[in-house]
Design a protein around this motif. Structure first.
Motif, PDB file in Angstrom:
ATOM      1  N   GLY A   1      44.774  41.671  46.289  1.00  0.00           N
ATOM      2  CA  GLY A   1      44.927  40.393  46.962  1.00  0.00           C
ATOM      3  C   GLY A   1      46.096  39.563  46.482  1.00  0.00           C
ATOM      4  O   GLY A   1      46.786  39.880  45.510  1.00  0.00           O
ATOM      5  N   GLN A   2      46.311  38.443  47.203  1.00  0.00           N
ATOM      6  CA  GLN A   2      47.464  37.591  46.959  1.00  0.00           C
ATOM      7  C   GLN A   2      47.444  36.974  45.572  1.00  0.00           C
ATOM      8  O   GLN A   2      48.489  36.813  44.936  1.00  0.00           O
ATOM      9  N   ASN A   3      46.257  36.618  45.081  1.00  0.00           N
ATOM     10  CA  ASN A   3      46.178  35.984  43.767  1.00  0.00           C
ATOM     11  C   ASN A   3      46.693  36.912  42.675  1.00  0.00           C
ATOM     12  O   ASN A   3      47.481  36.519  41.814  1.00  0.00           O
ATOM     13  N   ALA A   4      46.262  38.167  42.730  1.00  0.00           N
ATOM     14  CA  ALA A   4      46.687  39.136  41.723  1.00  0.00           C
ATOM     15  C   ALA A   4      48.161  39.493  41.887  1.00  0.00           C
ATOM     16  O   ALA A   4      48.878  39.697  40.891  1.00  0.00           O
ATOM     17  N   LEU A   5      48.612  39.589  43.126  1.00  0.00           N
ATOM     18  CA  LEU A   5      49.985  39.999  43.368  1.00  0.00           C
ATOM     19  C   LEU A   5      50.980  38.868  43.188  1.00  0.00           C
ATOM     20  O   LEU A   5      52.182  39.098  43.064  1.00  0.00           O
ATOM     21  N   GLY A   6      50.477  37.634  43.158  1.00  0.00           N
ATOM     22  CA  GLY A   6      51.371  36.505  42.945  1.00  0.00           C
ATOM     23  C   GLY A   6      51.960  36.497  41.547  1.00  0.00           C
ATOM     24  O   GLY A   6      53.112  36.120  41.351  1.00  0.00           O
ATOM     25  N   ARG A   7      51.176  36.932  40.555  1.00  0.00           N
ATOM     26  CA  ARG A   7      51.647  37.016  39.168  1.00  0.00           C
ATOM     27  C   ARG A   7      51.111  38.313  38.558  1.00  0.00           C
ATOM     28  O   ARG A   7      50.189  38.292  37.724  1.00  0.00           O
ATOM     29  N   PRO A   8      51.706  39.443  38.909  1.00  0.00           N
ATOM     30  CA  PRO A   8      51.158  40.727  38.452  1.00  0.00           C
ATOM     31  C   PRO A   8      51.706  41.204  37.116  1.00  0.00           C
ATOM     32  O   PRO A   8      51.636  42.394  36.810  1.00  0.00           O
ATOM     33  N   VAL A   9      52.275  40.278  36.325  1.00  0.00           N
ATOM     34  CA  VAL A   9      52.936  40.695  35.088  1.00  0.00           C
ATOM     35  C   VAL A   9      51.984  41.459  34.170  1.00  0.00           C
ATOM     36  O   VAL A   9      52.320  42.535  33.654  1.00  0.00           O
ATOM     37  N   ALA A  10      50.785  40.937  33.964  1.00  0.00           N
ATOM     38  CA  ALA A  10      49.844  41.583  33.045  1.00  0.00           C
ATOM     39  C   ALA A  10      49.447  42.965  33.552  1.00  0.00           C
ATOM     40  O   ALA A  10      49.426  43.944  32.795  1.00  0.00           O
ATOM     41  N   ALA A  11      49.124  43.068  34.833  1.00  0.00           N
ATOM     42  CA  ALA A  11      48.699  44.356  35.388  1.00  0.00           C
ATOM     43  C   ALA A  11      49.817  45.389  35.309  1.00  0.00           C
ATOM     44  O   ALA A  11      49.571  46.562  34.996  1.00  0.00           O
ATOM     45  N   THR A  12      51.046  44.972  35.580  1.00  0.00           N
ATOM     46  CA  THR A  12      52.155  45.924  35.521  1.00  0.00           C
ATOM     47  C   THR A  12      52.468  46.316  34.079  1.00  0.00           C
ATOM     48  O   THR A  12      52.765  47.477  33.799  1.00  0.00           O
ATOM     49  N   GLU A  13      52.409  45.358  33.161  1.00  0.00           N
ATOM     50  CA  GLU A  13      52.710  45.659  31.763  1.00  0.00           C
ATOM     51  C   GLU A  13      51.657  46.577  31.143  1.00  0.00           C
ATOM     52  O   GLU A  13      51.987  47.481  30.377  1.00  0.00           O
ATOM     53  N   VAL A  14      50.412  46.337  31.450  1.00  0.00           N
ATOM     54  CA  VAL A  14      49.332  47.187  30.925  1.00  0.00           C
ATOM     55  C   VAL A  14      49.542  48.634  31.380  1.00  0.00           C
ATOM     56  O   VAL A  14      49.393  49.580  30.600  1.00  0.00           O
ATOM     57  N   ALA A  15      49.903  48.808  32.653  1.00  0.00           N
ATOM     58  CA  ALA A  15      50.166  50.154  33.165  1.00  0.00           C
ATOM     59  C   ALA A  15      51.404  50.759  32.508  1.00  0.00           C
ATOM     60  O   ALA A  15      51.412  51.931  32.109  1.00  0.00           O
ATOM     61  N   ARG A  16      52.462  49.963  32.378  1.00  0.00           N
ATOM     62  CA  ARG A  16      53.705  50.483  31.810  1.00  0.00           C
ATOM     63  C   ARG A  16      53.535  50.917  30.370  1.00  0.00           C
ATOM     64  O   ARG A  16      53.985  52.006  29.975  1.00  0.00           O
ATOM     65  N   VAL A  17      52.876  50.098  29.569  1.00  0.00           N
ATOM     66  CA  VAL A  17      52.702  50.389  28.147  1.00  0.00           C
ATOM     67  C   VAL A  17      51.941  51.692  27.935  1.00  0.00           C
ATOM     68  O   VAL A  17      52.219  52.446  27.000  1.00  0.00           O
ATOM     69  N   THR A  18      51.000  51.992  28.812  1.00  0.00           N
ATOM     70  CA  THR A  18      50.162  53.183  28.640  1.00  0.00           C
ATOM     71  C   THR A  18      50.628  54.364  29.488  1.00  0.00           C
ATOM     72  O   THR A  18      49.929  55.373  29.573  1.00  0.00           O
ATOM     73  N   LEU A  19      51.805  54.240  30.128  1.00  0.00           N
ATOM     74  CA  LEU A  19      52.348  55.293  30.996  1.00  0.00           C
ATOM     75  C   LEU A  19      51.426  55.562  32.182  1.00  0.00           C
ATOM     76  O   LEU A  19      51.353  56.685  32.694  1.00  0.00           O
ATOM     77  N   GLY A  20      50.737  54.512  32.600  1.00  0.00           N
ATOM     78  CA  GLY A  20      49.871  54.630  33.765  1.00  0.00           C
ATOM     79  C   GLY A  20      50.595  54.176  35.016  1.00  0.00           C
ATOM     80  O   GLY A  20      51.827  54.089  35.051  1.00  0.00           O
ATOM     81  N   SER A  21      49.851  53.852  36.051  1.00  0.00           N
ATOM     82  CA  SER A  21      50.439  53.424  37.315  1.00  0.00           C
ATOM     83  C   SER A  21      49.887  52.055  37.707  1.00  0.00           C
ATOM     84  O   SER A  21      48.747  51.723  37.403  1.00  0.00           O
ATOM     85  N   PHE A  22      50.728  51.298  38.385  1.00  0.00           N
ATOM     86  CA  PHE A  22      50.324  50.003  38.935  1.00  0.00           C
ATOM     87  C   PHE A  22      50.287  50.130  40.447  1.00  0.00           C
ATOM     88  O   PHE A  22      51.273  50.547  41.069  1.00  0.00           O
ATOM     89  N   THR A  23      49.158  49.766  41.047  1.00  0.00           N
ATOM     90  CA  THR A  23      49.014  49.862  42.497  1.00  0.00           C
ATOM     91  C   THR A  23      48.709  48.493  43.082  1.00  0.00           C
ATOM     92  O   THR A  23      47.645  47.928  42.808  1.00  0.00           O
ATOM     93  N   PRO A  24      49.628  47.932  43.865  1.00  0.00           N
ATOM     94  CA  PRO A  24      49.337  46.666  44.545  1.00  0.00           C
ATOM     95  C   PRO A  24      48.467  46.917  45.768  1.00  0.00           C
ATOM     96  O   PRO A  24      48.738  47.824  46.561  1.00  0.00           O
ATOM     97  N   VAL A  25      47.411  46.139  45.922  1.00  0.00           N
ATOM     98  CA  VAL A  25      46.492  46.286  47.051  1.00  0.00           C
ATOM     99  C   VAL A  25      46.458  44.937  47.762  1.00  0.00           C
ATOM    100  O   VAL A  25      45.688  44.044  47.391  1.00  0.00           O
ATOM    101  N   LEU A  26      47.298  44.782  48.777  1.00  0.00           N
ATOM    102  CA  LEU A  26      47.456  43.485  49.434  1.00  0.00           C
ATOM    103  C   LEU A  26      46.152  42.996  50.041  1.00  0.00           C
ATOM    104  O   LEU A  26      45.767  41.837  49.884  1.00  0.00           O
ATOM    105  N   GLU A  27      45.444  43.879  50.748  1.00  0.00           N
ATOM    106  CA  GLU A  27      44.134  43.553  51.302  1.00  0.00           C
ATOM    107  C   GLU A  27      43.068  44.127  50.382  1.00  0.00           C
ATOM    108  O   GLU A  27      42.930  45.351  50.293  1.00  0.00           O
ATOM    109  N   PRO A  28      42.315  43.290  49.666  1.00  0.00           N
ATOM    110  CA  PRO A  28      41.340  43.802  48.698  1.00  0.00           C
ATOM    111  C   PRO A  28      40.378  44.832  49.274  1.00  0.00           C
ATOM    112  O   PRO A  28      39.954  45.757  48.565  1.00  0.00           O
ATOM    113  N   GLY A  29      40.040  44.702  50.557  1.00  0.00           N
ATOM    114  CA  GLY A  29      39.095  45.631  51.155  1.00  0.00           C
ATOM    115  C   GLY A  29      39.597  47.053  51.198  1.00  0.00           C
ATOM    116  O   GLY A  29      38.806  48.002  51.316  1.00  0.00           O
ATOM    117  N   THR A  30      40.924  47.250  51.099  1.00  0.00           N
ATOM    118  CA  THR A  30      41.475  48.607  51.151  1.00  0.00           C
ATOM    119  C   THR A  30      41.440  49.303  49.794  1.00  0.00           C
ATOM    120  O   THR A  30      41.934  50.426  49.671  1.00  0.00           O
TER     121      THR A  30
END
Length: 451
Positions: A298-327
């Motif tokens: 959703g928009q709230n998470a994607l408005g400031r995704p720094v933490a989610a992207t950094e957590v994925a980057r640090v652990t060599l994982g992936s960050f997936t933006p999901v614009l519509e939470p239902g998807t």
């Protein structure tokens, strides 16, 4: 098919272009001496029995067996197998799902999660009579909330995993808020709960998901607490309720609709300390050999995704933006633990690709292949995340059966429904598929013109 996946038709045709169907293994074919790939010929590899490999990925077809006589009530045969990318490590998986259950997950997901035909929405944004809903209601259908979508996604993921290869655990994280100060109730409070430790008993996980949904959303958002507790279980640290398993890949799936607001300061504010705590927790996970895939809903998470992207980057994982939470239900099923990007299946006899392919996160796959009566030659092509490919070909005899149980029909219907959802939601992939179709047609026309 990743757990349901879009069929990689271009991969299959690329495989055809490199396949010599006489005297050589598929991955080592000489294109210059290749005969017509659609000519009926005996398969050259040991189809289905031994793995076929090419530059870092291998494919094993479990069923049907090479040369088998297969019966079905319609012209469709179920094919099952596994694709494994080289260097992906052990093929057992410990998966910890970390769900954000904070207060904001009570908002509508934008999808009819419970499938009742009524889409939950925020009454403040719709046309409703005064007093029809209480002032604190933010979703007209409580089973269509963001939290409900997270739970539905986790349940769908469970259905795509094999308990023989995967253990799954569940952590819920939020953070109790002092209503007077807007900060944590106490400095030593626990902002994450282990709902169920890693287990192969998926029924236990199902039950835990139901309890999380019944409790409902509450509190703030503490990434660090969720990551630390999940890391404790996956790495088997002191105090863990899960038995450590050295031969398993360790994966954390973190679903959130926001950004960290705890453990530092006000629950309504993302402080620098909240981000630092989340990243430090991710570094601990990385030290334990854990990869974290994050999903921002959703928009709230994607408005400031720094933490989610950094957590994925640090652990060599992936960050997936999901614009519509239902998807998130579809997005989570496309995750891959085995570094396998796609699997395509083509009936060479019919010159027809298979749209109904499910690639599961552990690399196992299922396809319903269109067939004709008599001999059928089928090519399976797998694509690794690093771009390497592998092919295996098998042949079997098919004849129509008089009757068949309903189970396969239900499985096919479910698979088609999931694939339809993915096709509808992933516009970019639909464009790719059309481009693949054009390349396929061009390849067929070129080969048809060859002497």
């Amino acid at each position: 098919m990743r757990a349901p996946t879009l069929p990689c038709v271009s991969c299959a045709l690329a495989a055809l272009a490199s396949l010599a169907l006489a005297g050589a293994a598929p991955a080592e074919a000489d294109l210059g001496s290749e005969p017509d790939p659609f000519a009926i010929a005996a398969p050259t590899a040991t189809p289905g029995a031994a793995p076929a490999s090419a530059r870092g990925i291998r494919v094993v077809v479990d069923a049907p067996a090479p040369g088998a006589a297969v019966e079905a009530r319609d012209h469709m045969v179920e094919l099952r197998g596994t694709a494994v990318a080289a260097g992906s490590g052990p093929q057992h998986f410990d998966v910890l799902i970390a769900l954000d259950v904070s207060h904001s997950t009570r908002y509508p997901s934008g999808a009819d999660v419970d499938g009742d035909g009524v889409l939950g929405e925020n009454p403040a944004e719709g046309l409703y009579a005064p007093g029809e809903f209480s002032e604190d209601t933010v979703c007209t259908d409580p089973e269509d909330t963001i939290l409900a979508a997270e739970v539905a996604a986790a349940r769908a993921l469970l259905r795509s995993l094999s308990p023989e290869r995967a253990r799954v655990g569940l952590v819920a994280f939020s953070g109790e808020v002092d209503p007077d100060t807007g900060t944590q109730r106490s400095r030593d409070q626990r902002n994450a709960t282990l709902e169920v430790p890693l287990t192969s008993d998926f029924a236990r996980v199902e039950g835990a998901l139901g309890r999380v949904l019944a409790r409902g959303p509450h509190g703030a958002t503490d990434f660090s607490a969720g990551i630390r507790l999940a890391t404790t279980e996956l790495a088997g640290l002191s105090g863990a309720a899960s038995a450590p398993r050295r031969d398993a890949q360790k994966v954390m799936l973190l679903l959130t609709d926001g950004h960290p607001t705890f453990p530092i300061g006000q629950a309504s504010v993302e402080d620098a300390g909240d981000l630092e705590a989340a990243v430090n927790a991710a570094k601990l996970a990385r030290a334990g050999g854990i990869r974290i895939n994050t999903y921002a809903l959703g928009q709230n998470a994607l408005g400031r995704p720094v933490a989610a992207t950094e957590v994925a980057r640090v652990t060599l994982g992936s960050f997936t933006p999901v614009l519509e939470p239902g998807t998130i239900v579809a997005a989570l099923q496309s995750v891959s633990f085995a570094n396998v990007e796609d699997v395509a299946v083509v009936n060479l006899t019919l010159r027809e690709d298979t749209p109904d392919v499910r690639l599961n996160p552990d690399g196992s796959f299922q396809a319903f292949v269109p067939v004709r009566e008599g001999r059928n030659r089928v090519l399976v092509n797998a694509l690794a995340s690093d771009g390497s490919e592998a092919n295996v070909e098998l042949a079997f005899e098919f004849r129509l059966a008089q009757a068949e149980g309903r189970m396969r029909e239900r499985e096919l219907a479910e698979l088609r429904q999931i694939n339809t959802e993915l096709l509808r939601q992933l516009e970019a992939e639909r464009v790719k598929r059309e481009k693949r179709r054009i390349r396929v047609q061009k390849e067929i026309e070129i080969r048809a013109a060859e002497p």
